[in-house]
Design a protein around this motif. Structure first.
Motif, PDB file in Angstrom:
ATOM      1  N   GLY A 244       0.794  -1.221   0.000  1.00 16.93           N
ATOM      2  CA  GLY A 244       0.000   0.000   0.000  1.00 16.93           C
ATOM      3  C   GLY A 244       0.823   1.266   0.000  1.00 16.93           C
ATOM      4  N   VAL A 245       2.104   1.157  -0.332  1.00 17.50           N
ATOM      5  CA  VAL A 245       2.994   2.316  -0.337  1.00 17.50           C
ATOM      6  C   VAL A 245       3.140   2.818  -1.775  1.00 17.50           C
ATOM      7  CG1 VAL A 245       5.356   3.118   0.134  1.00 17.50           C
ATOM      8  CG2 VAL A 245       4.236   1.510   1.699  1.00 17.50           C
ATOM      9  N   ARG A 246       2.944   4.095  -1.949  1.00 18.38           N
ATOM     10  CA  ARG A 246       3.128   4.730  -3.256  1.00 18.38           C
ATOM     11  C   ARG A 246       4.618   4.748  -3.592  1.00 18.38           C
ATOM     12  NH1 ARG A 246       1.904  11.127  -4.363  1.00 18.38           N
ATOM     13  NH2 ARG A 246       2.794  11.215  -6.472  1.00 18.38           N
ATOM     14  N   VAL A 247       4.949   4.267  -4.783  1.00 16.16           N
ATOM     15  CA  VAL A 247       6.338   4.279  -5.249  1.00 16.16           C
ATOM     16  C   VAL A 247       6.382   5.034  -6.568  1.00 16.16           C
ATOM     17  CG1 VAL A 247       8.311   2.896  -6.005  1.00 16.16           C
ATOM     18  CG2 VAL A 247       6.846   2.053  -4.153  1.00 16.16           C
ATOM     19  N   GLU A 248       7.216   6.056  -6.608  1.00 18.87           N
ATOM     20  CA  GLU A 248       7.444   6.826  -7.833  1.00 18.87           C
ATOM     21  C   GLU A 248       8.914   6.657  -8.203  1.00 18.87           C
ATOM     22  OE1 GLU A 248       5.195   8.287  -9.607  1.00 18.87           O
ATOM     23  OE2 GLU A 248       3.515   8.565  -8.223  1.00 18.87           O
ATOM     24  N   SER A 249       9.147   5.936  -9.302  1.00 19.38           N
ATOM     25  CA  SER A 249      10.513   5.696  -9.776  1.00 19.38           C
ATOM     26  C   SER A 249      10.761   6.545 -11.013  1.00 19.38           C
ATOM     27  CB  SER A 249      10.705   4.217 -10.101  1.00 19.38           C
ATOM     28  OG  SER A 249      10.479   3.429  -8.950  1.00 19.38           O
ATOM     29  N   LEU A 250      11.882   7.261 -11.024  1.00 18.81           N
ATOM     30  CA  LEU A 250      12.166   8.159 -12.137  1.00 18.81           C
ATOM     31  C   LEU A 250      12.623   7.425 -13.386  1.00 18.81           C
ATOM     32  CD1 LEU A 250      13.812  11.159 -10.276  1.00 18.81           C
ATOM     33  CD2 LEU A 250      11.390  10.681 -10.730  1.00 18.81           C
ATOM     34  N   ALA A 251      13.226   6.245 -13.214  1.00 19.10           N
ATOM     35  CA  ALA A 251      13.568   5.374 -14.342  1.00 19.10           C
ATOM     36  C   ALA A 251      13.242   3.948 -13.913  1.00 19.10           C
ATOM     37  CB  ALA A 251      15.038   5.497 -14.717  1.00 19.10           C
ATOM     38  N   ARG A 252      12.505   3.243 -14.772  1.00 17.39           N
ATOM     39  CA  ARG A 252      12.149   1.849 -14.484  1.00 17.39           C
ATOM     40  C   ARG A 252      12.810   0.969 -15.549  1.00 17.39           C
ATOM     41  NH1 ARG A 252       6.509   0.355 -13.995  1.00 17.39           N
ATOM     42  NH2 ARG A 252       7.284  -1.148 -12.479  1.00 17.39           N
ATOM     43  N   VAL A 253      13.789   0.180 -15.131  1.00 15.19           N
ATOM     44  CA  VAL A 253      14.537  -0.675 -16.039  1.00 15.19           C
ATOM     45  C   VAL A 253      13.736  -1.955 -16.281  1.00 15.19           C
ATOM     46  CG1 VAL A 253      16.670  -1.980 -16.369  1.00 15.19           C
ATOM     47  CG2 VAL A 253      16.734   0.253 -15.221  1.00 15.19           C
ATOM     48  N   ALA A 254      13.424  -2.224 -17.547  1.00 17.13           N
ATOM     49  CA  ALA A 254      12.702  -3.448 -17.924  1.00 17.13           C
ATOM     50  C   ALA A 254      13.661  -4.622 -18.038  1.00 17.13           C
ATOM     51  CB  ALA A 254      11.968  -3.246 -19.245  1.00 17.13           C
ATOM     52  N   SER A 255      14.846  -4.345 -18.584  1.00 19.21           N
ATOM     53  CA  SER A 255      15.866  -5.393 -18.718  1.00 19.21           C
ATOM     54  C   SER A 255      17.208  -4.730 -18.973  1.00 19.21           C
ATOM     55  CB  SER A 255      15.538  -6.351 -19.872  1.00 19.21           C
ATOM     56  OG  SER A 255      15.580  -5.666 -21.103  1.00 19.21           O
ATOM     57  N   MET A 256      18.259  -5.484 -18.671  1.00 20.40           N
ATOM     58  CA  MET A 256      19.596  -4.976 -18.964  1.00 20.40           C
ATOM     59  C   MET A 256      20.549  -6.148 -19.115  1.00 20.40           C
ATOM     60  SD  MET A 256      20.730  -3.230 -15.402  1.00 20.40           S
ATOM     61  CE  MET A 256      21.130  -4.219 -13.979  1.00 20.40           C
ATOM     62  N   ASP A 257      21.493  -5.953 -20.004  1.00 19.66           N
ATOM     63  CA  ASP A 257      22.586  -6.895 -20.202  1.00 19.66           C
ATOM     64  C   ASP A 257      23.715  -6.128 -20.878  1.00 19.66           C
ATOM     65  OD1 ASP A 257      22.007  -6.770 -23.002  1.00 19.66           O
ATOM     66  OD2 ASP A 257      20.603  -8.442 -22.815  1.00 19.66           O
ATOM     67  N   ASP A 258      24.769  -6.835 -21.234  1.00 25.19           N
ATOM     68  CA  ASP A 258      25.909  -6.121 -21.822  1.00 25.19           C
ATOM     69  C   ASP A 258      25.579  -5.486 -23.169  1.00 25.19           C
ATOM     70  OD1 ASP A 258      25.843  -8.425 -23.340  1.00 25.19           O
ATOM     71  OD2 ASP A 258      27.799  -9.145 -22.695  1.00 25.19           O
ATOM     72  N   GLY A 259      24.406  -5.828 -23.722  1.00 26.44           N
ATOM     73  CA  GLY A 259      23.978  -5.217 -24.979  1.00 26.44           C
ATOM     74  C   GLY A 259      23.226  -3.921 -24.791  1.00 26.44           C
ATOM     75  N   GLY A 260      22.834  -3.640 -23.560  1.00 22.47           N
ATOM     76  CA  GLY A 260      22.133  -2.386 -23.324  1.00 22.47           C
ATOM     77  C   GLY A 260      21.061  -2.493 -22.259  1.00 22.47           C
ATOM     78  N   ILE A 261      20.319  -1.411 -22.132  1.00 21.46           N
ATOM     79  CA  ILE A 261      19.288  -1.277 -21.126  1.00 21.46           C
ATOM     80  C   ILE A 261      18.004  -0.864 -21.806  1.00 21.46           C
ATOM     81  CG2 ILE A 261      18.589   0.015 -19.058  1.00 21.46           C
ATOM     82  CD1 ILE A 261      21.592   0.566 -18.573  1.00 21.46           C
ATOM     83  N   THR A 262      16.886  -1.498 -21.408  1.00 19.97           N
ATOM     84  CA  THR A 262      15.584  -1.054 -21.890  1.00 19.97           C
ATOM     85  C   THR A 262      14.765  -0.584 -20.692  1.00 19.97           C
ATOM     86  OG1 THR A 262      14.683  -3.294 -21.784  1.00 19.97           O
ATOM     87  CG2 THR A 262      15.566  -2.581 -23.901  1.00 19.97           C
ATOM     88  N   PHE A 263      13.922   0.414 -20.933  1.00 18.54           N
ATOM     89  CA  PHE A 263      13.138   1.037 -19.883  1.00 18.54           C
ATOM     90  C   PHE A 263      11.648   0.828 -20.115  1.00 18.54           C
ATOM     91  CE2 PHE A 263      17.092   3.453 -20.100  1.00 18.54           C
ATOM     92  CZ  PHE A 263      17.471   3.476 -18.771  1.00 18.54           C
ATOM     93  N   ILE A 264      10.898   0.866 -19.028  1.00 18.60           N
ATOM     94  CA  ILE A 264       9.443   0.879 -19.073  1.00 18.60           C
ATOM     95  C   ILE A 264       9.028   2.342 -19.094  1.00 18.60           C
ATOM     96  CG2 ILE A 264       7.304   0.335 -17.832  1.00 18.60           C
ATOM     97  CD1 ILE A 264       8.846  -2.047 -16.574  1.00 18.60           C
ATOM     98  N   SER A 265       8.227   2.723 -20.028  1.00 20.16           N
ATOM     99  CA  SER A 265       7.795   4.127 -20.138  1.00 20.16           C
ATOM    100  C   SER A 265       6.770   4.467 -19.086  1.00 20.16           C
ATOM    101  CB  SER A 265       7.211   4.417 -21.504  1.00 20.16           C
ATOM    102  OG  SER A 265       8.186   4.148 -22.496  1.00 20.16           O
TER     103      SER A 265
END
Length: 190
Positions: free
Chosen positions: A169-190
């Motif tokens: 029940g705690v509000r969480v506001e994340s400025l960047a949400r990482v969907a996945s990451m590996d040595d090829g790069g990082i993808t974010f959730i919009s």
């Protein structure tokens, strides 16, 4: 927040073991101007919440929390990982497991600094498994204070921490949400 996502892509480094290194601008060397922009966004998100305290855990969250606290005009309290001789015995305490350090810590906050009338915003650099946030929430609840929410710089959304904290029940506001990451790069959730 596109500004943060772009900076992570530019200067972040993905290391073995799902470690995202952002120590060149967030949590070892701090780009104060950049963190100031992130703090303004957290202030915008929580502007109507009548926050009286910012709470974080040592050590990486302290610099960020100070800049956020300056935006709100309130003090920062940070949970310590070790009890020192200058802290009275009258403390709130709980255990926290560190993902990066692979340790369990007793964290403490002196009862002098958290009160039932406080409205507390938690600030941290990362949310992964949620142990640090869960521990900070326990300290706030032990004090009888109100948990306004959590302002997170980077959430590893593919790990269970965000879901765990939100299910409490705690509000969480994340400025960047990482969907996945590996040595090829990082993808974010919009």
């Amino acid at each position: 927040m596109k500004l943060l996502e772009d900076r992570i892509k530019q200067d972040g480094v993905v290391r073995e073991g799902n470690i995202l290194k952002v120590d060149s601008f967030i949590n070892h060397q701090i780009d104060v101007g950049f963190i100031g922009e992130l703090a303004k966004e957290i202030k915008r998100l929580y502007a109507d919440e009548q926050i009286t305290k910012i709470l974080t855990i040592e050590a990486s969250g302290i610099g960020i929390a100070c800049i956020v606290a300056q935006e709100f005009g309130v003090p920062v309290v940070f949970a310590k990982k070790t009890k020192t001789v200058n802290i009275a015995n009258d403390v709130y305490t709980t255990k926290v497991e560190s993902f990066t350090h692979k340790n369990v810590y007793d964290i403490i906050v002196a009862k002098d600094f958290l009160h039932p009338q406080d409205r507390v915003l938690i600030i941290d650099d990362f949310l992964a498994k949620g142990s640090a946030l869960h521990g900070l929430i326990e300290l706030i609840r032990a004090a009888g204070a109100t948990i306004v929410g959590a302002g997170i710089i980077i959430e590893k959304a593919y790990q269970e921490g965000g879901e765990l904290i939100r299910s409490m029940g705690v509000r969480v506001e994340s400025l960047a949400r990482v969907a996945s990451m590996d040595d090829g790069g990082i993808t974010f959730i919009s």
